[in-house]
Enzyme design. Structure first.
Site: not given
Length: 502
Positions: A19, A343, A347, A84
């Site tokens: 998961g 950096e 994801i 961000k």
């Protein structure tokens, strides 16, 4: 069914192993886009903790969310997210240095033959033009702690997120849409004795989860892609020598700023990620130059708020699987590789991989041509990010420790050496088709790391000096005015996406 050895078995049953962010990103994407065509099962255990430090993203997450039809306000509230606009780097080029790698692009290209920074370089050579940072809207907005989704011009932004809450939010989308979740630990990965393809996951309970395509989202353990299929790992530790991190969550004592902080120290760097309800912190380090106990002490001494949990240690190897897709298994997230968190690309890599999988889904089987193309694109993406990360470490004037002396003098990949030489000699930077980082990102980091261009494109000299002065002044003033019109970042968060507290 046709012989699996020919790679022509019809793929309908997809099993997601693990998961966390990777698993629920994959499950959500697949069910949202291919749901009626597939049977999707996700296997995870509540007893297995996730790494839990993937709390910062890049702007491609917005594109992914748009593709998924995810409501931004709902997601940000659920993940207690902040905006961000870039990353603040301190002490990288030299102790005392500071620069921001923002997500913006500088003005319109004055001429198709050269990027904006060539005109700025020409202005600098003539004694005017100010600082390059003056021309990035996102950078100036971040410095002023202002942000909005409705600005003119639009801000290019990403998110800081609570990774656990984000996975929970995605699960809340995926299960009602048809993803079946099975609780349990994987005891065995059963392989077909003739083809070597994965037949099923066997759980400790004895349950057997069969499938046609398996997605390995088991993190650094890589239970399927490596432990079962022995795909092999390409180690990049000779270039990126950080191999450990100590992380902790802390209370917030200041309003959240719309950028991540990356603060270099004698053996690596420290991150600070501001969320709505807390901060994420960590010290990344090379264990050859700093012990885990020393890193823990450094982290606790330097965080601003009170620790909310006990710090935890993460050991890692930088590099990638030799194949992201092997037989009928695709590795996503940390199972596929890791290029350290500098950096915030982990994801992104899992999202771009699952997007590409949807585009090239093997409905008629895992044919070699399809698999090879997927792996080629994956390598290009990983290597482009790898070079960008190495740049931060190698292009430095620091000589205060053995770590930085080694980074500064080490051999680097030819692909990066060529980029550095190209910018040094001619001021040129580029982005290829399958690379993440744009020209503006390369220029901001190259400049920030103290690499001065010796030349620039001479087309800039064709623009009369007074016209160039006027154009730069107007651009700078437009940015000043646009920033002044923005609401404060904390105030906008409270209005746009107040954090859920449950």
């Amino acid at each position: 069914m046709e012989d699996r050895g020919s790679g022509s078995q019809v793929v309908k049953r997809v099993v997601v192993a693990g998961g966390g962010t990777a698993g629920w990103v994959a499950a959500t994407a697949l069910v949202r886009h291919l749901g009626p065509l597939l049977d999707i099962t996700l296997v995870e255990s509540d007893e297995i903790a996730t790494v839990g430090v993937g709390e910062s993203t890049v702007p491609t997450s917005r594109t992914f969310h748009n593709l998924m039809g995810i409501d931004e306000r709902r997601f940000m509230s659920a993940a207690q997210a902040t905006f961000k606009l870039g990353i603040e780097f301190r002490n990288w080029g030299a102790i005392g240095d500071r620069y921001i790698h923002s997500f913006g692009t500088t003005g319109k290209r004055p001429n198709w033959m050269a990027d904006f920074h060539h005109f700025w370089l020409h202005a600098k050579s003539q004694g005017f033009g100010g600082d390059l940072s003056d021309y990035y809207f996102e950078l100036q907005a971040g410095e002023a702690n202002r942000c909005s989704t409705e600005s003119q011009p639009p801000l290019n932004y990403a998110f800081h997120i609570d990774a656990s809450r984000y996975a929970r939010f995605l699960r809340g989308l995926a299960e009602p849409a048809g993803v079946k979740r099975v609780e349990g630990k994987i005891q065995e990965v059963a392989l077909d004795p003739e083809t070597g393809f994965i037949d099923a996951l066997v759980l400790e309970s004895g349950a057997r989860i069969e499938g046609d395509l398996f997605l390995d989202c088991t993190g650094f353990r890589a239970l399927l892609i490596e432990q079962a299929l022995e795909t092999g790992f390409e180690d990049w530790g000779q270039w990126i020598t950080t191999d450990s991190a100590v992380a902790v969550q802390s209370s917030s004592i200041n309003p959240p700023q719309p950028y991540t902080a990356a603060i270099a120290h004698e053996a690596g760097w420290r991150w600070r990620i501001p969320l709505q309800h807390r901060e994420g912190n960590g010290v990344v380090f090379c264990s050859e130059f700093l012990s885990a106990d020393e890193a823990r002490a450094k982290l606790l001494a330097e965080i601003e708020g009170e620790p909310l949990v006990e710090p935890w240690l993460v050991r890692f190897k930088t590099g990638m699987r030799r194949k992201a897709w092997n037989r009928n298994c695709v590795a996503l997230g940390l199972a596929g590789g890791f290029i350290e968190p500098l950096e915030s690309t982990s994801i992104h890599l899992m999202k771009i991989a699952v997007t590409r999988l949807i585009e090239d889904f093997p409905f008629d089987g895992c044919h070699d041509a399809l698999v090879n193309r997927f792996n080629q694109k994956s390598r290009i993406e990983f290597e482009g990010i790898r070079d960008f990360i190495i740049l931060h470490y190698h292009q430095t004037e620091r000589d205060d420790s053995g770590f930085w002396r080694r980074c500064r003098t080490m051999e680097i990949p030819d692909t990066l050496a060529q980029r550095i030489a190209l910018f040094r000699e001619s001021g040129m930077a580029y982005q290829t088709q399958d690379e993440l980082f744009r020209v503006d990102s390369w220029v901001q980091v190259l400049q920030g790391q103290r690499l001065e261009a010796r030349g620039h494109h001479r087309v800039a000299a064709m623009m009369p000096e007074q016209d160039l002065r006027r154009a730069l002044d107007e651009l700078r003033m437009r940015i000043v005015g646009a920033v002044a019109d923005l609401p404060g970042h904390p105030e906008y968060l409270a209005r746009y996406c107040p954090a859920e507290t449950s």
